[in-house]
Design an enzyme around this catalytic site. Sequence first.
Site, PDB file in Angstrom:
ATOM      1  N   SER A 213      36.157  39.070  44.237  1.00  0.00           N
ATOM      2  CA  SER A 213      35.596  38.778  42.924  1.00  0.00           C
ATOM      3  C   SER A 213      34.100  38.478  43.071  1.00  0.00           C
ATOM      4  O   SER A 213      33.361  39.300  43.602  1.00  0.00           O
ATOM      5  CB  SER A 213      36.359  37.631  42.261  1.00  0.00           C
ATOM      6  OG  SER A 213      36.015  37.494  40.906  1.00  0.00           O
ATOM      7  N   GLU A 331      43.826  43.953  37.355  1.00  0.00           N
ATOM      8  CA  GLU A 331      42.620  43.123  37.418  1.00  0.00           C
ATOM      9  C   GLU A 331      42.356  42.319  36.142  1.00  0.00           C
ATOM     10  O   GLU A 331      42.019  41.134  36.188  1.00  0.00           O
ATOM     11  CB  GLU A 331      41.385  43.996  37.686  1.00  0.00           C
ATOM     12  CG  GLU A 331      41.323  44.626  39.056  1.00  0.00           C
ATOM     13  CD  GLU A 331      40.859  43.664  40.135  1.00  0.00           C
ATOM     14  OE1 GLU A 331      40.682  42.467  39.856  1.00  0.00           O
ATOM     15  OE2 GLU A 331      40.694  44.124  41.277  1.00  0.00           O
ATOM     16  N   HIS A 429      44.188  39.838  38.978  1.00  0.00           N
ATOM     17  CA  HIS A 429      42.942  39.616  39.716  1.00  0.00           C
ATOM     18  C   HIS A 429      43.128  38.518  40.758  1.00  0.00           C
ATOM     19  O   HIS A 429      43.582  37.419  40.448  1.00  0.00           O
ATOM     20  CB  HIS A 429      41.854  39.228  38.714  1.00  0.00           C
ATOM     21  CG  HIS A 429      40.497  39.020  39.295  1.00  0.00           C
ATOM     22  ND1 HIS A 429      39.738  40.039  39.813  1.00  0.00           N
ATOM     23  CD2 HIS A 429      39.728  37.897  39.416  1.00  0.00           C
ATOM     24  CE1 HIS A 429      38.577  39.562  40.222  1.00  0.00           C
ATOM     25  NE2 HIS A 429      38.542  38.264  40.008  1.00  0.00           N
TER      26      HIS A 429
END
Length: 548
Positions: A213, A331, A429
């Site tokens: 991320s 995600e 995610h």
Amino acid sequence: MTFARFAAAIAALCLGMSVEAAAQPVVKAPAGIVRGIEADGQQMFKGIAYALPPVGERRWQPPQPVPTWDGVRDATQFGPACQQPGYPAGSIYTETYPAMSEDCLSLNIWTPAKAKNAPVFVWIHGGNLIRGSSSQPMFDGAALAKRGIVVVSINYRLGIFGYFAHRELSAESPEGISGNYGLLDQIAALQWVKNNIASFGGDGANVTIAGESAGGLAILHLLAAPRAHGLFTKAIVQSASLMNLPDLKQARFGLPSAETISDYYATAFGARTLADLRAIDGPTLTALATKARFVSTAIVDGKLLPRQLVETFERGEQARVPVMTGFTSGEIRTMASILPGLPDAGQFDAAKYEAAIRANYGELGDRFLSLYPAADMRESILAAARDGFFAWTSQRLVREQAALGQPSYLYYFDHGYPAADDRGMHAFHASEVPYMFGTIDRVTAQWPAIPDTDTERALSDAMIDYWASFARTGVPTARNQPSWPSHGAKAGYMLFAAKPQVAYDLLPAQYALHDQVICRRRAAGNIPWNWNMGLIAPPLPPAQETCK
């Protein structure tokens, strides 16, 4: 008592420590002497300062080296998390930290007890460049250390403290730049690793940087930053984006200059000068930044980051190192709030969706709708954002790195389990992170619980092997698992579903569409290429000769 412990006891007594403390490992590094923890054949050293605290009058200055210290410093407790706001209500990523401070520039080391010239894996945590800490239980490096890897995790300045540009700061800088303090911290940490890691059994000439991320975005910054080149030999980029960044002094690609943006924030904070800003205490400044919706982002300053990230990679100016990169199939499932216009049931019918897409995408509208149809608008919107942000980046990165002759490995994490799938969060995610760290039992309290089954442990073991092998040799391999092909001409990748399996040509039509859209936006020069996809996309610029 083993001979090693006896020797440690003698060394500790010579250093003025108690015999009880001698049961803990002591390492004499160029930076100074530290005492850590030993358990299960490994040693761990927590909260080692790698740079001086950037507080008070030093706020928003480059990190400075810590002078070599006298005596033995305790390294048995994590350092404070960097000052940051709380997590949004209901976030599955919510963590609480015993302490937060601007004095946060520390790192942690896990190492096999008898390590010598072991490969080094440096982890940079995510959190939107606003939140997070190296102390999160999910980032425990023990499982990788059991594979013979020295693991380092770092804290760096976040949010308003790490990514704030200002005209007075630029004037104060010998280089005439400001804003990328978090990036400077990461470079300082890597320099510390290069100078000191041999004392902990690591090989400073075999360093892999990795992050997910915002941590993956930090890896892209380091790949693009000339000043970081030579401090690492491999890179792992998980769920990141080659999004456009603000320029320090110019308005470009639909964004004001970073110095102009800072004027808005300073006014919102009630500060007229840099001295006023430095006089605000850390917690208050954090609260003000949160209220003003401070956007934490690196900055194209012409020095640390010479140009937009995608331009750097196109020109072949990035670090020439092997790369592993990838993303998850779900995600956006835990980040849907960032997509204005995501329709609820009954709010947006199919005809309106199709009309909006055709208006936004012009002659590419039918291609978009064939890939992201109106039949299930919510899924289509989530998939389009995933593909235009994360999938495009991962595939662009392996292509550009392969063009430099560097091995490049792509993965797609599409693994689900009951607690996540039942909540509509399949392969969300960051869901791959506890698997590659071997910490599926140490996720946050709000995280969908991962079942303790043979299937989950086997997938985790395989991923730990692949990540450790890449850190060791630049080639990801795993015991009794398929060979991971380099992306190369066949566009091979590793699919992590119930188990690892080799596949080819990931989402080719989706990649081609988003590559065309982003190319046109870049050519126009006045449109961002961030989250603005699908229903919230601006009108598509005309076709360009350079966008084929």
